[in-house]
Scaffold this motif. Sequence first.
Motif, PDB file in Angstrom:
ATOM      1  N   ARG A 138       1.308  -1.344  -0.269  1.00 43.35           N
ATOM      2  CA  ARG A 138      -0.417  -0.147   0.034  1.00 43.35           C
ATOM      3  C   ARG A 138       0.541   1.505   0.458  1.00 43.35           C
ATOM      4  NH1 ARG A 138      -4.294   0.856   4.297  1.00 43.35           N
ATOM      5  NH2 ARG A 138      -5.712   1.120   2.451  1.00 43.35           N
ATOM      6  N   LEU A 139       0.806   1.997  -1.613  1.00 43.23           N
ATOM      7  CA  LEU A 139       1.477   3.708  -1.250  1.00 43.23           C
ATOM      8  C   LEU A 139       0.666   3.957  -1.574  1.00 43.23           C
ATOM      9  CD1 LEU A 139       4.405   4.595  -1.698  1.00 43.23           C
ATOM     10  CD2 LEU A 139       3.972   3.570  -4.276  1.00 43.23           C
ATOM     11  N   ALA A 140       0.595   5.867  -1.122  1.00 40.42           N
ATOM     12  CA  ALA A 140       0.458   6.945  -0.964  1.00 40.42           C
ATOM     13  C   ALA A 140       1.299   7.710  -1.355  1.00 40.42           C
ATOM     14  CB  ALA A 140      -0.007   7.165   0.329  1.00 40.42           C
ATOM     15  N   LEU A 141       0.695   8.329  -2.840  1.00 35.48           N
ATOM     16  CA  LEU A 141       1.468   9.492  -3.789  1.00 35.48           C
ATOM     17  C   LEU A 141       0.634  10.574  -3.687  1.00 35.48           C
ATOM     18  CD1 LEU A 141       2.665  10.074  -6.594  1.00 35.48           C
ATOM     19  CD2 LEU A 141       0.893   9.784  -7.434  1.00 35.48           C
ATOM     20  N   VAL A 142       1.672  11.157  -2.959  1.00 30.09           N
ATOM     21  CA  VAL A 142       1.724  12.760  -2.389  1.00 30.09           C
ATOM     22  C   VAL A 142       1.911  14.151  -3.396  1.00 30.09           C
ATOM     23  CG1 VAL A 142       2.463  14.842  -0.387  1.00 30.09           C
ATOM     24  CG2 VAL A 142       1.792  11.861   0.330  1.00 30.09           C
ATOM     25  N   TYR A 143       1.040  14.344  -4.426  1.00 24.41           N
ATOM     26  CA  TYR A 143       1.912  15.315  -5.371  1.00 24.41           C
ATOM     27  C   TYR A 143       1.206  16.156  -5.122  1.00 24.41           C
ATOM     28  CZ  TYR A 143      -2.427  14.529  -7.616  1.00 24.41           C
ATOM     29  OH  TYR A 143      -4.263  14.348  -7.822  1.00 24.41           O
ATOM     30  N   ASP A 144       1.664  17.579  -6.058  1.00 18.44           N
ATOM     31  CA  ASP A 144       1.607  18.953  -6.200  1.00 18.44           C
ATOM     32  C   ASP A 144       0.281  19.061  -7.201  1.00 18.44           C
ATOM     33  OD1 ASP A 144       1.123  21.243  -6.932  1.00 18.44           O
ATOM     34  OD2 ASP A 144       3.012  21.973  -7.581  1.00 18.44           O
ATOM     35  N   SER A 145      -0.839  19.468  -6.778  1.00 11.83           N
ATOM     36  CA  SER A 145      -2.843  18.802  -7.042  1.00 11.83           C
ATOM     37  C   SER A 145      -2.566  20.426  -8.567  1.00 11.83           C
ATOM     38  CB  SER A 145      -3.643  19.314  -6.537  1.00 11.83           C
ATOM     39  OG  SER A 145      -3.989  21.291  -5.931  1.00 11.83           O
ATOM     40  N   HIS A 146      -1.626  20.876  -8.465  1.00 12.06           N
ATOM     41  CA  HIS A 146      -1.859  22.514  -9.247  1.00 12.06           C
ATOM     42  C   HIS A 146      -0.705  21.906 -10.667  1.00 12.06           C
ATOM     43  CE1 HIS A 146      -3.938  25.268  -7.334  1.00 12.06           C
ATOM     44  NE2 HIS A 146      -1.904  24.988  -5.656  1.00 12.06           N
ATOM     45  N   PHE A 147       0.320  20.910 -10.501  1.00 10.17           N
ATOM     46  CA  PHE A 147       1.176  20.637 -12.192  1.00 10.17           C
ATOM     47  C   PHE A 147       1.923  19.580 -11.674  1.00 10.17           C
ATOM     48  CE2 PHE A 147       4.024  21.543 -15.654  1.00 10.17           C
ATOM     49  CZ  PHE A 147       2.899  21.924 -16.320  1.00 10.17           C
ATOM     50  N   SER A 148       1.437  18.428 -11.997  1.00  8.61           N
ATOM     51  CA  SER A 148       1.426  17.581 -11.858  1.00  8.61           C
ATOM     52  C   SER A 148       1.319  16.318 -12.670  1.00  8.61           C
ATOM     53  CB  SER A 148       1.612  16.567 -10.520  1.00  8.61           C
ATOM     54  OG  SER A 148       2.785  15.735 -10.475  1.00  8.61           O
ATOM     55  N   ALA A 149       2.652  16.356 -14.466  1.00  9.34           N
ATOM     56  CA  ALA A 149       1.767  15.416 -15.661  1.00  9.34           C
ATOM     57  C   ALA A 149       1.953  14.480 -14.816  1.00  9.34           C
ATOM     58  CB  ALA A 149       2.256  15.589 -16.759  1.00  9.34           C
ATOM     59  N   SER A 150       3.300  13.174 -13.238  1.00 13.63           N
ATOM     60  CA  SER A 150       3.956  12.305 -13.644  1.00 13.63           C
ATOM     61  C   SER A 150       2.649  11.232 -13.143  1.00 13.63           C
ATOM     62  CB  SER A 150       5.025  12.863 -13.241  1.00 13.63           C
ATOM     63  OG  SER A 150       5.424  13.144 -12.242  1.00 13.63           O
ATOM     64  N   ALA A 151       1.562  12.161 -11.827  1.00 20.12           N
ATOM     65  CA  ALA A 151       0.691  11.745 -11.589  1.00 20.12           C
ATOM     66  C   ALA A 151       0.184   9.946 -12.056  1.00 20.12           C
ATOM     67  CB  ALA A 151      -0.154  12.442 -10.755  1.00 20.12           C
ATOM     68  N   PRO A 152      -0.153   9.954 -13.247  1.00 20.89           N
ATOM     69  CA  PRO A 152      -0.988   8.709 -13.790  1.00 20.89           C
ATOM     70  C   PRO A 152      -0.112   7.705 -13.948  1.00 20.89           C
ATOM     71  CG  PRO A 152      -1.548  10.934 -14.893  1.00 20.89           C
ATOM     72  CD  PRO A 152      -0.302  11.275 -13.808  1.00 20.89           C
ATOM     73  N   THR A 194       6.210  13.896  -5.572  1.00 22.05           N
ATOM     74  CA  THR A 194       5.903  14.501  -7.037  1.00 22.05           C
ATOM     75  C   THR A 194       5.375  15.658  -7.571  1.00 22.05           C
ATOM     76  OG1 THR A 194       6.445  13.782  -9.276  1.00 22.05           O
ATOM     77  CG2 THR A 194       3.651  13.041  -7.712  1.00 22.05           C
ATOM     78  N   GLY A 195       6.198  17.032  -7.666  1.00 20.98           N
ATOM     79  CA  GLY A 195       5.554  17.990  -7.681  1.00 20.98           C
ATOM     80  C   GLY A 195       6.590  18.819  -7.470  1.00 20.98           C
ATOM     81  N   SER A 196       6.222  19.739  -8.126  1.00 19.02           N
ATOM     82  CA  SER A 196       7.663  21.436  -7.884  1.00 19.02           C
ATOM     83  C   SER A 196       6.869  21.720  -6.670  1.00 19.02           C
ATOM     84  CB  SER A 196       7.664  22.259  -9.086  1.00 19.02           C
ATOM     85  OG  SER A 196       6.116  23.245  -9.252  1.00 19.02           O
ATOM     86  N   MET A 197       6.296  21.551  -5.749  1.00 14.53           N
ATOM     87  CA  MET A 197       5.619  22.087  -4.721  1.00 14.53           C
ATOM     88  C   MET A 197       5.832  20.987  -3.459  1.00 14.53           C
ATOM     89  SD  MET A 197       2.069  22.236  -2.344  1.00 14.53           S
ATOM     90  CE  MET A 197       1.067  23.156  -3.952  1.00 14.53           C
ATOM     91  N   LEU A 198       5.985  20.117  -3.621  1.00 17.57           N
ATOM     92  CA  LEU A 198       6.572  18.904  -3.028  1.00 17.57           C
ATOM     93  C   LEU A 198       7.850  19.281  -2.742  1.00 17.57           C
ATOM     94  CD1 LEU A 198       5.011  17.329  -0.784  1.00 17.57           C
ATOM     95  CD2 LEU A 198       3.576  17.559  -3.539  1.00 17.57           C
ATOM     96  N   TYR A 199       8.687  19.721  -3.921  1.00 19.17           N
ATOM     97  CA  TYR A 199       9.844  20.358  -3.948  1.00 19.17           C
ATOM     98  C   TYR A 199      10.559  21.042  -3.142  1.00 19.17           C
ATOM     99  CZ  TYR A 199      15.139  21.765  -5.036  1.00 19.17           C
ATOM    100  OH  TYR A 199      16.062  22.308  -4.999  1.00 19.17           O
ATOM    101  N   ALA A 219      12.069  12.475  -5.576  1.00 14.92           N
ATOM    102  CA  ALA A 219      13.114  12.679  -7.156  1.00 14.92           C
ATOM    103  C   ALA A 219      14.334  13.180  -7.207  1.00 14.92           C
ATOM    104  CB  ALA A 219      11.754  12.863  -7.772  1.00 14.92           C
ATOM    105  N   VAL A 220      14.378  14.231  -5.708  1.00 14.85           N
ATOM    106  CA  VAL A 220      15.303  15.309  -5.437  1.00 14.85           C
ATOM    107  C   VAL A 220      16.555  14.820  -4.303  1.00 14.85           C
ATOM    108  CG1 VAL A 220      16.693  17.656  -5.424  1.00 14.85           C
ATOM    109  CG2 VAL A 220      13.852  16.587  -6.725  1.00 14.85           C
TER     110      VAL A 220
END
Length: 254
Positions: A138-152, A194-199, A219-220
Amino acid sequence: MSKIGLLWHAGSRAEEGVYFDVLMKAFGDLGYVDGRNAIFQHRFPAEQAERFRMFARELVDEKPDVIIAVTGQGAVEVKRASGTVPIVLVLAPDPVHDGLVESLAHPGGSVIGLSLMNTDLSGKRIALLQEAVPNLSRLALVYDSHFSASAPAFVNAAKAAGIELRAVPVPAPEAIGEAFTSAARDGFQAVITTGSMLYNERVRAAAAALANQIPAEAAVGEMAQNDGILMSYGQHFQTIFANRLGMPTKSSRV
């Protein structure tokens, strides 16, 4: 004099830190000196969508020779503001998906740069988490909702690996803590970000992971080296900033 616009992602030069210094040194090494033969126009949107849009228009109105767009979101806004100004893209997970280029081999149009290839690395990142977290299911993907093309891509990669994945969109920095807390509370064994906000909010994200005692991957590399995220897999960002002329970059695994 050359006029160069730079649309960053953080809120100030200090927040950009080493990346600002690396990029400006690269310009200096090429002979571009601010105030002597070049004018550098910096904008710092602080990861706010409306500021990306506003600053993109401001830079385009200045009629620069080129605009350096640090993030994919910035490049999209610059391209919307002008389809003709040359754009050098620094960090984008999937420029084809974002409509910035026609293909990686033949970009066409006014955008050039390097792809982070986050879409292609999604399966590898999940596989590394499987090595680090025994019996990961079970894995949670925490991502920037405004701009995260890689989520899918992460959704598809998790499905292929037989892992249940919950996608947790984060609309604002203040929601990062709750995203990690809910993942831990609901029995998810790890988090992938993933996503620039998380960075940009990497210190907050790492603190949330540690507080909830949940292993997290980014990723960083510096998020693992400096901030407390368990592990990372991706490109070496300082090399990318220093080599905007299309030179090869190296990957980093921490």
